[in-house]
Design a protein around this motif. Structure first.
Motif, short mmCIF file in Angstrom:
data_model
loop_
_atom_site.label_atom_id
_atom_site.label_comp_id
_atom_site.label_asym_id
_atom_site.label_seq_id
_atom_site.Cartn_x
_atom_site.Cartn_y
_atom_site.Cartn_z
N ASN A 314 0.83 -1.21 0.00
CA ASN A 314 0.00 0.00 0.00
C ASN A 314 0.86 1.26 0.00
N SER A 315 1.97 1.22 0.73
CA SER A 315 2.88 2.37 0.76
C SER A 315 3.51 2.60 -0.60
N ILE A 316 3.89 1.51 -1.27
CA ILE A 316 4.47 1.63 -2.62
C ILE A 316 3.45 2.25 -3.56
N GLY A 317 2.19 1.82 -3.44
CA GLY A 317 1.13 2.38 -4.29
C GLY A 317 0.98 3.87 -4.09
N VAL A 318 0.99 4.32 -2.83
CA VAL A 318 0.85 5.75 -2.53
C VAL A 318 2.06 6.52 -3.07
N ILE A 319 3.27 5.98 -2.86
CA ILE A 319 4.49 6.67 -3.32
C ILE A 319 4.50 6.82 -4.84
N LEU A 320 4.07 5.77 -5.55
CA LEU A 320 4.08 5.81 -7.01
C LEU A 320 2.97 6.68 -7.58
N MET A 321 1.79 6.67 -6.94
CA MET A 321 0.63 7.36 -7.49
C MET A 321 0.51 8.82 -7.05
N LEU A 322 1.14 9.16 -5.93
CA LEU A 322 1.01 10.52 -5.40
C LEU A 322 1.46 11.60 -6.38
N PRO A 323 2.61 11.42 -7.07
CA PRO A 323 3.05 12.47 -8.01
C PRO A 323 2.13 12.65 -9.22
N VAL A 324 1.33 11.62 -9.55
CA VAL A 324 0.51 11.71 -10.76
C VAL A 324 -0.94 12.12 -10.45
N ILE A 325 -1.22 12.51 -9.19
CA ILE A 325 -2.59 12.90 -8.84
C ILE A 325 -3.09 14.05 -9.71
N PRO A 326 -2.32 15.14 -9.92
CA PRO A 326 -2.82 16.22 -10.79
C PRO A 326 -3.16 15.73 -12.20
N SER A 327 -2.30 14.86 -12.75
CA SER A 327 -2.58 14.31 -14.09
C SER A 327 -3.81 13.42 -14.07
N MET A 328 -3.97 12.64 -13.00
CA MET A 328 -5.13 11.77 -12.88
C MET A 328 -6.42 12.58 -12.81
N VAL A 329 -6.39 13.68 -12.03
CA VAL A 329 -7.57 14.54 -11.90
C VAL A 329 -7.94 15.14 -13.25
N ARG A 330 -6.93 15.62 -13.99
CA ARG A 330 -7.21 16.18 -15.32
C ARG A 330 -7.77 15.13 -16.26
N PHE A 331 -7.23 13.91 -16.20
CA PHE A 331 -7.73 12.82 -17.03
C PHE A 331 -9.19 12.49 -16.70
N LEU A 332 -9.50 12.43 -15.42
CA LEU A 332 -10.87 12.12 -15.00
C LEU A 332 -11.84 13.22 -15.42
N GLU A 333 -11.40 14.47 -15.32
CA GLU A 333 -12.27 15.59 -15.70
C GLU A 333 -12.52 15.61 -17.20
N ARG A 334 -11.51 15.18 -17.99
CA ARG A 334 -11.70 15.11 -19.44
C ARG A 334 -12.54 13.91 -19.84
N SER A 335 -12.32 12.79 -19.16
CA SER A 335 -12.97 11.55 -19.56
C SER A 335 -14.41 11.45 -19.06
N LEU A 336 -14.64 11.86 -17.81
CA LEU A 336 -15.98 11.78 -17.23
C LEU A 336 -16.56 13.18 -17.15
N LYS A 337 -17.43 13.49 -18.05
CA LYS A 337 -18.03 14.82 -18.12
C LYS A 337 -19.46 14.78 -17.61
N ALA A 338 -19.84 15.89 -16.98
CA ALA A 338 -21.22 16.00 -16.49
C ALA A 338 -22.17 16.09 -17.67
N LYS A 339 -23.37 15.57 -17.48
CA LYS A 339 -24.39 15.66 -18.53
C LYS A 339 -24.74 17.11 -18.78
N ARG A 340 -24.64 17.50 -20.02
CA ARG A 340 -24.97 18.88 -20.35
C ARG A 340 -26.49 19.07 -20.35
N THR A 341 -26.89 20.14 -19.76
CA THR A 341 -28.31 20.47 -19.74
C THR A 341 -28.50 21.95 -20.02
#
Length: 611
Positions: A314-341
């Protein structure tokens, strides 16, 4: 179809197990008691959230390391990453925290689950914890029947711990009894086939129980009774870690798009961590041996070594994934979009996930009422024949009024129906349907938020009454009535601008909220001056009688709009806690105090004129 078959299948498997082996009954009962203990523990911690959790979560949003720390500490205390995940999704759906902060909390929660393995392996299996369970259950149940919310909370926590300890005891005894009738290690599978098989078993067990902590306790008790091999236990722990995402995924189904993004982030993190652990399982096993030797863990103490392994991957996972959180957030915001209304009245924050906790429910109502105000501000500005973006700009309001010398066609009734009425109804329905318990302060806050929504609606209706004469007279040829109506526009535009400034201010700026009283004083002063000016204008026959009557009526409407918007702003744009808000409300001027101040200023003016 598959979902309908899951529960009957589980019942059949359990029924067959009960019929085949009485020892299996004890293990299954242990798991059931343990899970019930976790539910009681969660219920107990919820009783203590009242405002404290909201404050803590707000303070974890500015720094990623704070979000991570909150996840670790809260999961360690509550011994439930599932509860932390649900709480985080609830607050994220209500707009209390950012997606980045939510991801940090989830990562920390995964690290916090490792403490449970240490507690069970290091303490739960070495002492007779059932002896501690009995008094905890007795005192816990007694406290649950008390009326005090705090005492009930303590009772649920004690009962929860008692059931947890009792569940561990039954699981341990059940696996010990299995030795005489059945040796489960005969079904061990070595090598990578065993790793993949037992990872899937661990994943399935966690999906069924919806608790990786319960799965880990089951693995550790089975390992201590030598009913599973150490290698297979490691694979089961990996599967449990991946399977724990099911709770977040289920919780996100009733959340908004932010909650769904967080659930996907949770799935990505646990899947990647599990993949790394599987890929390097033998290297990690050697690392566990080295660390265990260094800290003094005996070579055959496999339960503690499992806890070491769980912590390492679990510690290895946190150490490896922590630096890519900003990129992950941007990816999620691009990939999962709110339904336009196209509906401006569509709710943005009112969802089932936001109603899981009182703080989240109140935050969702506050955010949605701010959305209601945004729609209303556009209508009010249109009623003044002014563009809202110009009012919110840094331009001089005199210049804004001077440049807006044409009537902007605005159908306030239609705009109200399209962007306000149904949204206000949704807010009222959402807040009225809440089934949880609210403290006295929270009930008062909910009442204030509802009142703020009502003030917004009434301000629109007053603007509608004002619009007809205003649209006619602020472009009139008569310079005097033209001036007076432009002054009215100026007063209301200044209210909208000041509210916008207050909203942009930093949190807990109570002085800013109280400064809204200045707007009410200005409006009262304007009303007094208007009465004096009207007498002079009528006496000199500079305006007609109908003009003066219209101006007096419209001045009243403008005063009502100001009063209602200021009342709304004092409630809606304060970021203070509930106690501080009560103090702010008590310090703000009421109508009697305003009248007294204006009377005092009027008398002082008379004295100065005499002198």
């Amino acid at each position: 179809m598959f979902r309908h078959l899951v529960l009957p299948t589980i019942f059949l498997v359990l029924g067959y197990g009960f019929w085949v082996s009485p020892d299996f009954k004890e293990i299954a009962a242990g798991v059931a008691v343990f899970l019930f203990g976790m539910l009681s523990l969660e219920e107990g911690f919820k009783a203590f959230t009242g405002g404290l959790l909201e404050k803590l979560l707000k303070r974890t949003t500015n720094k990623l390391w704070k979000s991570l720390s909150f996840g670790v500490i809260s999961t360690t205390l509550m011994q439930s990453s599932s509860l932390v995940s649900v709480i985080t999704i609830s607050f994220l759906s209500a707009g209390l925290i950012s997606l980045t902060a939510g991801v940090g909390i989830i990562f920390g929660a995964n690290l916090g689950t490792t403490t449970g393995a240490w507690l069970v392996a290091g303490l739960g299996l070495k002492v007779k914890i059932s002896a501690y369970a009995m008094p905890m259950l007795v005192f816990g149940i007694l406290l649950i029947f008390q009326k005090s919310k705090e005492l009930k909370g303590i009772g649920y926590v004690l009962a929860g711990l008692g059931f947890l300890f009792l569940g561990i005891h039954y699981m341990k005894e059940g696996f010990e009894a299995f030795k005489d009738t059945l040796d489960l290690t005969a079904y061990a599978v070595r090598g990578y086939p065993g790793v993949f098989l037992f990872t899937l078993i661990g994943l399935f067990a966690t999906v069924v129980m919806q608790s990786s902590h319960a799965t880990l306790v089951l693995i550790i008790t089975a390992l201590s009774a030598q009913q599973i091999t150490y290698e297979n236990a490691l694979a089961l722990a990996i599967g449990a870690n991946i399977g724990t995402t099911i709770t977040a995924i289920i919780g996100s189904l009733s959340a908004n798009i932010e909650g769904r993004r967080l659930a996907v982030a949770h799935l990505i993190f646990n899947t990647m961590t599990g993949f790394i652990a599987i890929l390097f399982i033998y290297q990690l096993t050697m690392a566990v041996d080295s660390i265990s030797y260094f800290v003094g863990i005996e070579a055959d103490n496999y339960t503690l070594k499992l806890a070491v392994f769980h912590t390492i991957f679990n510690s290895i996972g946190v150490i490896l994934m922590l630096p890519v959180i900003p990129s992950m957030v941007r990816f999620l915001e691009r990939s999962l979009k709110a339904k336009r209304t196209t509906r401006r009245s569509a709710p943005r924050y009112l969802n089932q996930a936001a109603s899981d906790l009182p703080e989240a429910m109140l935050a969702a109502v506050r955010q949605e009422t701010q959305h209601l105000y945004d729609n209303a501000a556009s209508i009010i500005a249109g009623g003044l024949s002014l563009p809202l973006n110009a009012i919110h700009s840094n331009k001089s309001l005199e210049d804004v009024i001077f440049n807006a010398r044409t009537v902007i066609p605005a159908n306030i009734d239609q705009q109200y129906e399209e962007s306000v009425k149904s949204l206000y109804a949704d807010i009222v329905d959402f807040s009225s349907s809440y089934q949880g318990e609210l403290s006295a302060d929270q009930v008062e806050e909910l009442f204030r938020l509802r009142a703020a929504g009502r003030d917004i609606v009434e301000a629109i209706k007053d603007t509608k009454h004002l619009q007809k004469n205003l649209s006619r007279y602020f472009i009139a040829d008569n310079p005097y009535i033209h001036h007076e109506y432009n002054t009215l526009r100026m007063r209301l535009a200044s209210v909208l601008r000041e509210l916008h400034k207050v909203r942009q201010k930093s949190e807990n700026d109570s002085a800013t909220i109280l400064s809204l009283d200045r707007l009410r004083l200005d409006m009262e002063e304007y009303d007094q001056n208007l009465n004096h000016n009207l007498s002079s204008l009528i006496r000199q026959k500079l305006i007609s009688g109908p003009m003066s009557v219209s101006l007096m009526n419209d001045s009243g409407y403008a005063s009502d709009v100001t009063r209602k918007l200021v009342q709304m702003g004092e409630v809606l744009f304060s970021q203070s806690d509930l106690r501080t808000k009560s103090i702010e409300q008590s310090l703000s001027l009421n109508d009697e105090e305003l009248t007294e101040i204006m009377h005092s200023q009027h008398n002082n003016g008379k004295e100065r004129s005499i002198l």
